[in-house]
Design a protein around this motif. Structure first.
Motif, PDB file in Angstrom:
ATOM      1  N   PHE A  98       0.820  -1.219   0.000  1.00  0.00           N
ATOM      2  CA  PHE A  98       0.000   0.000   0.000  1.00  0.00           C
ATOM      3  C   PHE A  98       0.854   1.269   0.000  1.00  0.00           C
ATOM      4  N   HIS A 102      -3.618   5.137  -3.410  1.00  0.00           N
ATOM      5  CA  HIS A 102      -4.790   4.303  -3.722  1.00  0.00           C
ATOM      6  C   HIS A 102      -6.018   4.812  -2.977  1.00  0.00           C
ATOM      7  N   HIS A 104     -10.040   3.154  -1.395  1.00  0.00           N
ATOM      8  CA  HIS A 104     -10.827   1.952  -1.096  1.00  0.00           C
ATOM      9  C   HIS A 104     -12.304   2.292  -1.217  1.00  0.00           C
ATOM     10  N   GLU A 108     -11.310   3.263   5.825  1.00  0.00           N
ATOM     11  CA  GLU A 108     -10.141   2.603   6.424  1.00  0.00           C
ATOM     12  C   GLU A 108     -10.106   3.036   7.885  1.00  0.00           C
ATOM     13  N   HIS A 146      -4.834   8.031  -0.636  1.00  0.00           N
ATOM     14  CA  HIS A 146      -3.866   7.885   0.450  1.00  0.00           C
ATOM     15  C   HIS A 146      -2.866   6.776   0.147  1.00  0.00           C
ATOM     16  N   TRP A 168     -12.473  -3.534   0.907  1.00  0.00           N
ATOM     17  CA  TRP A 168     -11.140  -3.087   1.290  1.00  0.00           C
ATOM     18  C   TRP A 168     -10.079  -3.685   0.378  1.00  0.00           C
TER      19      TRP A 168
HETATM   20 FE   LIG Z   1      -5.368   2.005   2.200  1.00  0.00          FE
END
Ligand SMILES: [Fe+2]
Length: 192
Positions: A98, A102, A104, A108, A146, A168
């Motif tokens: 990560f 990216h 999601h 998160e 992030h 996720w």
């Molecule tokens: Fe992430």
């Protein structure tokens, strides 16, 4: 120690904010929709404690977050001997996962039981770097751009909360912005 550093997303060398004051960190992150809280992290977690033991140690806080719609909880734990080659390989793989920008489809949501790691949150033309340490709770809304750096000698235990576990999955933006910003090791020190 928890720390927030804010920079323009196009100019990593210009530091707009650099603070370890919890109320200032929370206020700054609130402006981009991110929740930051300090919880009491006083449960004794043994080195060999499994996921159930970690969750049980923080049952009250875990239940509070689950009641907000995060029905699935697990524990991610990274720790090992930096001189152990197998750990170094595992750590490098985990770190790389990560390390690029990216998003999601799920929020998160993390609580750091021990150790630390750095979130880089991109919003409003800025990058908010949050070095999370023991006792830090962070909620990053879905779709926030992030990346996360655990350092080259990662050491942390975090409880993860999921509203939609299948959401996720990292959606990588293809932007290599992360490579222009200071790494966890550069910010905190390797092995810290
Ligand atoms: Fe992430």
């Amino acid at each position: 120690m928890s720390r927030l550093i804010v920079m323009p997303d196009a100019d990593p060398s210009t530091v707009l904010v650099d603070t370890t004051e919890v109320s200032a960190i929370a206020a700054s992150l609130d402006s981009i929709g991110v929740v930051f809280e300090r919880w009491v992290a006083n449960a004794q977690i043994g080195a060999d404690a499994d996921q159930d033991a970690v969750i049980a140690a923080y049952a009250e806080s875990v239940d509070r977050i689950k009641a907000q719609g995060f029905s699935t909880v697990d524990v991610v734990r990274m720790a090992g001997d930096p001189s152990d080659e197998a750990f170094v390989v595992r750590a490098a793989e985990a770190r790389a996962k990560f390390l690029a920008e990216h998003t999601h489809d799920d929020d998160e949501v993390r609580f750091f039981v021990e150790g630390s790691g750095a979130f880089y949150l991109r919003a409003d033309g800025k990058v908010h770097v949050v070095v999370c340490t023991e006792g830090d709770y962070i909620f990053v809304p879905k779709d926030t751009r992030h990346w996360f750096d655990m350092g080259t000698s990662p050491r942390f235990t975090a409880i993860r909360f999921f509203a939609i576990p299948e959401g996720w999955v990292g959606r990588f933006t293809g932007d290599d912005i992360a490579s222009g910003f200071a790494t966890y090791d550069e910010l905190v020190g390797a092995g810290s």
